[in-house]
Design an enzyme around this catalytic site. Structure first.
Site, PDB file in Angstrom:
ATOM      1  N   ASP A   1       0.805  -1.230   0.000  1.00 51.06           N
ATOM      2  CA  ASP A   1       0.000   0.000   0.000  1.00 51.06           C
ATOM      3  C   ASP A   1       0.832   1.271   0.000  1.00 51.06           C
ATOM      4  O   ASP A   1       0.418   2.299   0.543  1.00 51.06           O
ATOM      5  CB  ASP A   1      -0.977   0.015   1.203  1.00 51.06           C
ATOM      6  CG  ASP A   1      -1.865  -1.198   1.224  1.00 51.06           C
ATOM      7  OD1 ASP A   1      -2.237  -1.672   0.134  1.00 51.06           O
ATOM      8  OD2 ASP A   1      -2.187  -1.687   2.327  1.00 51.06           O
TER       9      ASP A   1
ATOM     10  N   LYS B   1       1.815   2.142  -5.088  1.00 48.95           N
ATOM     11  CA  LYS B   1       2.370   1.579  -6.331  1.00 48.95           C
ATOM     12  C   LYS B   1       1.453   1.888  -7.519  1.00 48.95           C
ATOM     13  O   LYS B   1       1.920   2.252  -8.597  1.00 48.95           O
ATOM     14  CB  LYS B   1       2.542   0.056  -6.196  1.00 48.95           C
ATOM     15  CG  LYS B   1       3.517  -0.350  -5.098  1.00 48.95           C
ATOM     16  CD  LYS B   1       3.577  -1.855  -4.922  1.00 48.95           C
ATOM     17  CE  LYS B   1       2.324  -2.451  -4.336  1.00 48.95           C
ATOM     18  NZ  LYS B   1       2.043  -2.116  -2.928  1.00 48.95           N
ATOM     19  N   GLY B   2       0.119   1.721  -7.295  1.00 45.79           N
ATOM     20  CA  GLY B   2      -0.845   1.937  -8.380  1.00 45.79           C
ATOM     21  C   GLY B   2      -0.697   3.327  -8.974  1.00 45.79           C
ATOM     22  O   GLY B   2      -0.663   3.495 -10.189  1.00 45.79           O
ATOM     23  N   LYS B   3      -0.579   4.324  -8.107  1.00 45.82           N
ATOM     24  CA  LYS B   3      -0.472   5.703  -8.581  1.00 45.82           C
ATOM     25  C   LYS B   3       0.805   5.912  -9.409  1.00 45.82           C
ATOM     26  O   LYS B   3       0.771   6.545 -10.462  1.00 45.82           O
ATOM     27  CB  LYS B   3      -0.488   6.672  -7.391  1.00 45.82           C
ATOM     28  CG  LYS B   3      -0.245   8.068  -7.881  1.00 45.82           C
ATOM     29  CD  LYS B   3      -0.219   9.126  -6.844  1.00 45.82           C
ATOM     30  CE  LYS B   3       0.520  10.315  -7.477  1.00 45.82           C
ATOM     31  NZ  LYS B   3       0.212  11.588  -6.866  1.00 45.82           N
TER      32      LYS B   3
ATOM     33  N   ALA C   1      -4.031  -7.914  -3.747  1.00 43.65           N
ATOM     34  CA  ALA C   1      -3.578  -6.553  -3.993  1.00 43.65           C
ATOM     35  C   ALA C   1      -4.765  -5.613  -4.158  1.00 43.65           C
ATOM     36  O   ALA C   1      -5.840  -6.018  -4.597  1.00 43.65           O
ATOM     37  CB  ALA C   1      -2.729  -6.515  -5.263  1.00 43.65           C
ATOM     38  N   GLY C   2      -4.557  -4.360  -3.800  1.00 45.92           N
ATOM     39  CA  GLY C   2      -5.547  -3.314  -4.031  1.00 45.92           C
ATOM     40  C   GLY C   2      -4.783  -2.069  -4.427  1.00 45.92           C
ATOM     41  O   GLY C   2      -4.152  -1.446  -3.585  1.00 45.92           O
ATOM     42  N   HIS C   3      -4.784  -1.751  -5.710  1.00 44.41           N
ATOM     43  CA  HIS C   3      -3.999  -0.619  -6.215  1.00 44.41           C
ATOM     44  C   HIS C   3      -4.948   0.493  -6.651  1.00 44.41           C
ATOM     45  O   HIS C   3      -5.760   0.302  -7.564  1.00 44.41           O
ATOM     46  CB  HIS C   3      -3.102  -1.067  -7.379  1.00 44.41           C
ATOM     47  CG  HIS C   3      -2.102  -2.109  -6.974  1.00 44.41           C
ATOM     48  ND1 HIS C   3      -1.302  -2.764  -7.862  1.00 44.41           N
ATOM     49  CD2 HIS C   3      -1.762  -2.588  -5.751  1.00 44.41           C
ATOM     50  CE1 HIS C   3      -0.516  -3.619  -7.201  1.00 44.41           C
ATOM     51  NE2 HIS C   3      -0.790  -3.534  -5.922  1.00 44.41           N
TER      52      HIS C   3
ATOM     53  N   GLN D   1       1.929  -6.050  -3.153  1.00 44.12           N
ATOM     54  CA  GLN D   1       2.407  -6.151  -1.767  1.00 44.12           C
ATOM     55  C   GLN D   1       3.730  -5.369  -1.609  1.00 44.12           C
ATOM     56  O   GLN D   1       3.952  -4.417  -2.330  1.00 44.12           O
ATOM     57  CB  GLN D   1       2.573  -7.612  -1.325  1.00 44.12           C
ATOM     58  CG  GLN D   1       1.257  -8.364  -1.170  1.00 44.12           C
ATOM     59  CD  GLN D   1       0.677  -8.872  -2.478  1.00 44.12           C
ATOM     60  OE1 GLN D   1       1.341  -9.544  -3.232  1.00 44.12           O
ATOM     61  NE2 GLN D   1      -0.558  -8.552  -2.754  1.00 44.12           N
TER      62      GLN D   1
ATOM     63  N   ARG E   1      -9.999  -2.917   5.859  1.00 44.19           N
ATOM     64  CA  ARG E   1      -9.508  -2.920   7.240  1.00 44.19           C
ATOM     65  C   ARG E   1      -8.672  -1.671   7.509  1.00 44.19           C
ATOM     66  O   ARG E   1      -7.952  -1.210   6.632  1.00 44.19           O
ATOM     67  CB  ARG E   1      -8.616  -4.144   7.493  1.00 44.19           C
ATOM     68  CG  ARG E   1      -9.366  -5.452   7.521  1.00 44.19           C
ATOM     69  CD  ARG E   1      -8.426  -6.624   7.712  1.00 44.19           C
ATOM     70  NE  ARG E   1      -7.585  -6.838   6.532  1.00 44.19           N
ATOM     71  CZ  ARG E   1      -6.614  -7.743   6.477  1.00 44.19           C
ATOM     72  NH1 ARG E   1      -6.337  -8.488   7.531  1.00 44.19           N
ATOM     73  NH2 ARG E   1      -5.906  -7.905   5.381  1.00 44.19           N
TER      74      ARG E   1
HETATM   75  P1  GDP Z   1      -0.780   0.312  -3.562  1.00 47.33           P
HETATM   76  O1  GDP Z   1      -1.392  -0.959  -3.095  1.00 47.33           O
HETATM   77  O2  GDP Z   1       0.686   0.385  -3.290  1.00 47.33           O
HETATM   78  O3  GDP Z   1      -1.104   0.647  -4.978  1.00 47.33           O
HETATM   79  O4  GDP Z   1      -1.436   1.469  -2.667  1.00 47.33           O
HETATM   80  P2  GDP Z   1      -2.992   1.607  -2.263  1.00 47.33           P
HETATM   81  O5  GDP Z   1      -3.743   2.083  -3.424  1.00 47.33           O
HETATM   82  O6  GDP Z   1      -3.468   0.385  -1.571  1.00 47.33           O
HETATM   83  O7  GDP Z   1      -2.893   2.700  -1.131  1.00 47.33           O
HETATM   84  C1  GDP Z   1      -2.357   3.961  -1.355  1.00 47.33           C
HETATM   85  C2  GDP Z   1      -3.441   5.010  -1.020  1.00 47.33           C
HETATM   86  O8  GDP Z   1      -2.843   6.279  -0.925  1.00 47.33           O
HETATM   87  C3  GDP Z   1      -4.494   5.142  -2.102  1.00 47.33           C
HETATM   88  O9  GDP Z   1      -5.714   5.501  -1.496  1.00 47.33           O
HETATM   89  C4  GDP Z   1      -3.967   6.284  -2.957  1.00 47.33           C
HETATM   90  O10 GDP Z   1      -4.996   6.981  -3.640  1.00 47.33           O
HETATM   91  C5  GDP Z   1      -3.351   7.158  -1.922  1.00 47.33           C
HETATM   92  N1  GDP Z   1      -2.165   7.936  -2.352  1.00 47.33           N
HETATM   93  C6  GDP Z   1      -1.174   7.576  -3.201  1.00 47.33           C
HETATM   94  N2  GDP Z   1      -0.222   8.535  -3.228  1.00 47.33           N
HETATM   95  C7  GDP Z   1      -0.630   9.495  -2.367  1.00 47.33           C
HETATM   96  C8  GDP Z   1      -0.063  10.729  -1.931  1.00 47.33           C
HETATM   97  O11 GDP Z   1       1.022  11.132  -2.311  1.00 47.33           O
HETATM   98  N3  GDP Z   1      -0.772  11.447  -1.006  1.00 47.33           N
HETATM   99  C9  GDP Z   1      -1.980  11.044  -0.531  1.00 47.33           C
HETATM  100  N4  GDP Z   1      -2.597  11.809   0.374  1.00 47.33           N
HETATM  101  N5  GDP Z   1      -2.545   9.885  -0.922  1.00 47.33           N
HETATM  102  C10 GDP Z   1      -1.876   9.131  -1.817  1.00 47.33           C
HETATM  103  P1  IMO Z   2      -0.946  -4.219  -2.209  1.00 48.32           P
HETATM  104  O1  IMO Z   2      -0.504  -4.789  -3.532  1.00 48.32           O
HETATM  105  C1  IMO Z   2      -0.975  -4.625   2.134  1.00 48.32           C
HETATM  106  C2  IMO Z   2      -1.104  -8.711   3.730  1.00 48.32           C
HETATM  107  C3  IMO Z   2      -2.356  -9.180   4.441  1.00 48.32           C
HETATM  108  C4  IMO Z   2      -1.747 -10.145   5.437  1.00 48.32           C
HETATM  109  C5  IMO Z   2      -0.620 -10.796   4.629  1.00 48.32           C
HETATM  110  C6  IMO Z   2      -0.979 -12.148   4.012  1.00 48.32           C
HETATM  111  O2  IMO Z   2      -2.231  -3.495  -2.275  1.00 48.32           O
HETATM  112  O3  IMO Z   2       0.157  -3.455  -1.586  1.00 48.32           O
HETATM  113  P2  IMO Z   2      -2.492 -12.835   1.934  1.00 48.32           P
HETATM  114  O4  IMO Z   2      -3.952 -12.620   1.679  1.00 48.32           O
HETATM  115  O5  IMO Z   2      -1.611 -12.237   0.897  1.00 48.32           O
HETATM  116  O6  IMO Z   2      -2.161 -14.275   2.209  1.00 48.32           O
HETATM  117  O7  IMO Z   2      -2.215 -12.054   3.321  1.00 48.32           O
HETATM  118  O8  IMO Z   2      -0.294  -9.879   3.604  1.00 48.32           O
HETATM  119  N1  IMO Z   2      -1.316  -8.198   2.367  1.00 48.32           N
HETATM  120  C7  IMO Z   2      -1.242  -6.892   2.027  1.00 48.32           C
HETATM  121  N2  IMO Z   2      -1.031  -5.802   2.791  1.00 48.32           N
HETATM  122  N3  IMO Z   2      -1.098  -4.498   0.799  1.00 48.32           N
HETATM  123  C8  IMO Z   2      -1.285  -5.587   0.018  1.00 48.32           C
HETATM  124  O9  IMO Z   2      -1.272  -5.535  -1.332  1.00 48.32           O
HETATM  125  C9  IMO Z   2      -1.409  -6.855   0.625  1.00 48.32           C
HETATM  126  N4  IMO Z   2      -1.613  -8.110   0.173  1.00 48.32           N
HETATM  127  C10 IMO Z   2      -1.538  -8.911   1.230  1.00 48.32           C
HETATM  128  O10 IMO Z   2      -3.014  -8.110   5.064  1.00 48.32           O
HETATM  129  O11 IMO Z   2      -1.173  -9.455   6.498  1.00 48.32           O
HETATM  130 MG    MG Z   3      -2.898  -1.617  -1.793  1.00 48.93          MG
END
Ligand code: GDP
Ligand code: IMO
Ligand code: MG
Length: 422
Positions: A13, A16-18, A39-41, A222, A301
């Site tokens: 988190d 990466k997606g951004k 994953a959730g990007h 991740q 969560r």
């Molecule tokens: P990923 O899994 O690495 O792609 O990241 P996620 O999308 O799960 O979580 C990153 C969160 O931070 C998302 O809600 C993005 O929209 C947000 N985000 C990304 N870059 C920034 C930033 O520079 N500032 C803020 N405030 N939010 C950001």
């Molecule tokens: P992105 O790509 C943050 C965490 C889970 C748990 C552990 C194992 O969005 O960064 P799993 O379901 O993979 O067997 O869970 O890994 N986890 C993540 N935490 N970002 C993720 O993906 C994750 N994918 C799995 O919360 O602790």
């Molecule tokens: Mg994520």
């Protein structure tokens, strides 16, 4: 021709997606090498928030091909939902998603085993319940179902039924009802059939594109501390999220990657269980969570929040051989009077900067902090590095020194444009 990789440096988190969305403007292919629907990007496109789970973020750029690599575990039901979501948002996926014929397939049985084992264990991992671990277990146990099996519905039905029988025989479902799982089969088989035309020899596809000078962006899921080998085991995911996973998960040698970009948040977060030395349980922790909107993109969560951990980041940078860093969410620190950076740990009365030395006993360490004054002004609309407040620049310099890697991008908001690069 260039190959660039994007890898999470912390516990996922990081944003990466951004960053992938930003860099995919001029690439031909974006390829994922591991993980699955865990994953959730998140990407914002013109006020629309799009969360991608299995499809690489390059899908938001017209003409960009998306590879779901052999190192991934693909969930057909969740993939169909994701494709429908993209279509509803006016994004055409036709002919642009390519699934490796050797990628492994997540079935309703694997998802059930994940749920059952989390409920019935004394040591919860806090998984996303997406069936990730059980599918990788079957892969390494050499009894997995793979992409090419999606093209033969009768054989696939036979395989998934056999997997259910085995799960019952070996008590893998605990008290879950086998009938309930079986009820999910028709939908699974229908979704498998609908994505089967996307299954192909992705290795050949990518090699062909590289021969004509294509640019490839590799998208990690991740983060390094969730890596099965280098992470905080057992509180990790079941794949190699670090750069090392790319060679196996896509068939692209590490030596072919021109730039390896590590994504780090300006602080640290973690979802699920496991040790977290710089975690904050006070008001600052709540402030980071609230200002940063730290709630899981996949499970919703709340994410645990804490200060930037330089000990962890230095280790991560070395494991991955990052050539540059993208630092995200700097804006989340804008209002803090004081900012802390963990520069070492103390354990048994001794100081150490070596993360690997204490990786197996991380719950016992006390973080040692360097404290710096905050910049207390907004950074969100800043467009150039030299316009950043001097104190923010100092913070960035300290982090760069710790990671022994240049910070080339600073993200100051969730929107596409809120990114400074040099
Ligand atoms: P990923 O899994 O690495 O792609 O990241 P996620 O999308 O799960 O979580 C990153 C969160 O931070 C998302 O809600 C993005 O929209 C947000 N985000 C990304 N870059 C920034 C930033 O520079 N500032 C803020 N405030 N939010 C950001
Ligand atoms: P992105 O790509 C943050 C965490 C889970 C748990 C552990 C194992 O969005 O960064 P799993 O379901 O993979 O067997 O869970 O890994 N986890 C993540 N935490 N970002 C993720 O993906 C994750 N994918 C799995 O919360 O602790
Ligand atoms: Mg994520």
């Amino acid at each position: 021709m260039s190959i660039i990789s994007i890898t999470g440096g912390q516990w996922g988190d990081e944003g990466k997606g951004k960053i992938v969305d930003h860099l995919s403007a001029n690439v031909d292919i974006v390829a994922r090498y591991q993980g699955g629907a865990n994953a959730g990007h998140t990407v914002y496109v013109k006020d629309r928030k799009i969360i991608l789970h299995q499809v690489p973020s390059g899908i938001l750029r017209d003409d960009c091909h998306c590879i779901l690599g052999n190192g991934m575990v693909i969930d057909p039901v969740s993939l169909v939902e994701e494709i429908n979501m993209l279509r509803q948002n006016g994004i055409s996926v036709e002919g642009r998603i390519h699934i490796a014929n050797t990628a492994h397939i997540v079935t309703p049985v694997h998802r059930a085993i994940d749920r059952a084992s989390e409920t019935n264990t004394a040591q919860k991992i806090g998984t996303t319940s997406r069936g990730i671990g059980p599918t990788y277990v079957d892969k390494y146990n050499r009894r997995g179902i793979r992409g090419h099996n999606l093209t033969d519905s009768d054989k696939l039905e036979e395989m998934v039924k056999k997997r259910l029988e085995d799960a019952i025989t070996h008590g893998e479902l605990y008290d879950l009802s086998a009938e309930d799982i079986e009820h999910e089969f028709p939908k699974f088989l229908e979704c498998a059939k609908s994505i089967s035309p996307m299954v192909t020899d992705t290795f050949k596809f990518m090699q062909g594109k590289l021969e004509v000078g294509a640019n490839i962006l590799i998208e990690g899921a991740q983060g390094t501390l969730l890596d099965i080998d280098h992470g905080t085991y057992p509180f990790v995911t079941s794949s190699n999220c670090s750069v090392g996973g790319i060679a196996n998960g896509l068939g692209i040698p590490i030596t072919a990657i021109d730039r390896r970009i590590g994504i780090f948040k300006a602080y640290t977060t973690r979802v699920g269980e496991g040790p977290f030395p710089t975690e904050l349980f006070d008001e600052t922790g709540s402030q980071l969570q609230e200002t940063g909107g730290e709630f899981g993109a996949t499970t919703g969560r709340p994410r645990r929040c804490g200060w930037f951990d330089g000990t962890l980041a230095g280790y991560s940078s070395r494991i991955n051989g990052f050539t540059e860093i993208a630092l995200t969410k700097l804006d989340v620190l804008d209002e803090l009077d004081e900012i802390k950076i963990c520069t070492a740990y103390e354990v048994d009365g001794q100081r150490t900067k070596h993360f690997s030395e204490v990786l197996h006993r991380l719950a016992e360490v006390t973080p040692i902090y360097e404290s710096i004054p905050g910049w207390c002004e907004p950074t969100t609309d800043i467009e150039h590095f030299d316009e950043l407040p001097a104190r923010a620049e100092r913070f960035i310099r300290i982090l760069s020194d710790i990671m022994e890697t240049p910070i080339k991008f600073v993200s100051t908001g969730p929107e596409r444009e809120q990114l400074i690069s040099r």
